[in-house]
Design an enzyme around this catalytic site. Structure first.
Site, mmCIF file in Angstrom:
data_model
loop_
_atom_site.group_PDB
_atom_site.id
_atom_site.type_symbol
_atom_site.label_atom_id
_atom_site.label_comp_id
_atom_site.label_asym_id
_atom_site.label_seq_id
_atom_site.Cartn_x
_atom_site.Cartn_y
_atom_site.Cartn_z
ATOM 1 N N SER A 117 64.518 -1.792 -70.100
ATOM 2 C CA SER A 117 63.227 -1.394 -69.545
ATOM 3 C C SER A 117 62.609 -2.515 -68.729
ATOM 4 C CB SER A 117 62.272 -1.023 -70.687
ATOM 5 O OG SER A 117 60.943 -0.900 -70.240
ATOM 6 N N TYR A 141 57.733 -3.688 -78.178
ATOM 7 C CA TYR A 141 58.723 -2.841 -77.519
ATOM 8 C C TYR A 141 59.504 -3.630 -76.471
ATOM 9 C CZ TYR A 141 60.665 0.406 -74.124
ATOM 10 O OH TYR A 141 61.508 1.036 -73.249
ATOM 11 N N LYS A 145 63.626 -4.843 -76.332
ATOM 12 C CA LYS A 145 64.545 -4.557 -75.234
ATOM 13 C C LYS A 145 65.181 -5.843 -74.707
ATOM 14 C CE LYS A 145 64.586 -0.128 -74.988
ATOM 15 N NZ LYS A 145 65.859 0.584 -75.254
#
Length: 323
Positions: A117, A141, A145
């Protein structure tokens, strides 16, 4: 050869599955169906229901289907939720990936594509974000990643596995109405939801250092995301030493105000002036991808524009919300 797609019954995963099948690849899907839907899968594609944290299930799947490549998409992906539940996000996203890689190494899988991402970059102060732009994620988050990318690269180097980590920018659209995004977390479905309820679209801040004062983002059609995975799968099949980290974007910025206007026009909800509210914490003014590297490495380029994204997303929204 067979590709195992984790999270293949979800919004993005189902598009990747269909693109790989259309490319002539054999596919098996592993999905816990927490957000996925078996109806999204093409006929004949086997579905193994379960979590990527289940090592025994992964071992059976890799063996029974003679898997030689993996596309790992299964992950939790809501930024705000990750701030509230960091332990859960690290378990699902990092430990889940570690378990898949461990099973892959044991089964001697030689090709691995990771769904990553643009959240790994945080708030980059650059016109175009390249793969060399420093990564400073601003949420658990994004951290998971980035940690996942490091892990994939390290495992590939240690075990002779060809790898590719693909950094998605702002995904929208659908290949068919029934494949539309069921969530209401991103800008396009959020605006659809408010317009459909007769409510005013919200814009979070109009005092950014941009031409119209609203944030600028790089929106990418989910079909382009899927075709990039096909290109990556081909490259890893041909190049056993590949170790790629690539942006997937159009390289073109669209402001939030422009995007809301396009959504209103295509959905037929014009004449409703958006309401400007306070900025959201952590929203950078501009995040637009440089897509040069993926063009060089994979010969890939996005083909869909923003209006096509919105039109296809609106068709999916209408299917799910006929009222």
């Amino acid at each position: 050869m067979t590709w195992m797609i984790t999270g293949g019954a979800g919004y993005i995963g189902s598009h990747v599955v269909r693109a790989l099948v259309a490319d002539g690849q054999q596919v098996v899907v592993v999905d816990d169906l927490s957000t996925g839907d078996p109806e999204r899968l093409p006929a004949g594609v086997p579905l193994v229901r379960g979590t990527v944290l289940d090592r025994a299930l992964l071992d059976r799947t890799l063996s029974e289907h003679d898997v030689q490549g993996i596309v790992h998409i299964a992950a939790k992906k809501q930024v705000a939720e990750s701030v509230e539940r960091p332990l859960w996000y690290y378990r699902e996203n990092v430990e889940g990936l570690r378990t898949v890689l461990e099973a892959a190494v044991e089964a001697r899988v030689q090709r691995f594509v990771l769904s990553s991402s643009a959240a790994v970059y945080g708030m980059p102060d650059v016109d175009l974000v390249t793969e060399q732009t420093p990564c400073e994620p601003m949420s658990p988050y994004g951290e998971t990643k980035l940690a996942g990318e490091w892990l994939v690269t390290a495992v590939g180097r240690a075990h002779g596995m060809a790898t590719a980590s693909l950094r998605y920018f702002n995904v929208a659209g659908a290949a068919a109405p029934e494949l539309g995004d069921p969530g209401i977390f991103n800008l396009v479905p959020m605006v659809f939801d408010r317009l459909s309820r007769g409510q005013t679209p919200l814009i979070f801040g109009d005092d950014y250092p941009t031409p119209d004062g609203t944030c600028i983002r790089d929106y990418i059609h989910v079909e382009d995301i899927a075709s990039a995975h096909v290109a990556a799968a081909r490259r890893l099949t041909e190049d056993s030493k590949a170790a790629l980290v690539l942006n997937i974007g159009r390289g073109e910025g669209v402001s939030v105000a422009e995007m809301v206007g396009i959504i209103q026009e295509i959905s037929g909800h014009t004449g409703i002036a958006p309401e400007v509210t306070a900025r959201r914490p952590g929203d950078p003014a501009r995040v637009v991808a440089s897509a040069d590297a993926i063009g060089r490495e994979l010969g890939w380029k996005a083909v869909y524009d923003v209006r096509e994204m919105v039109a296809s997303a609106w068709a999916g929204w209408q299917l799910r919300h006929p009222e």
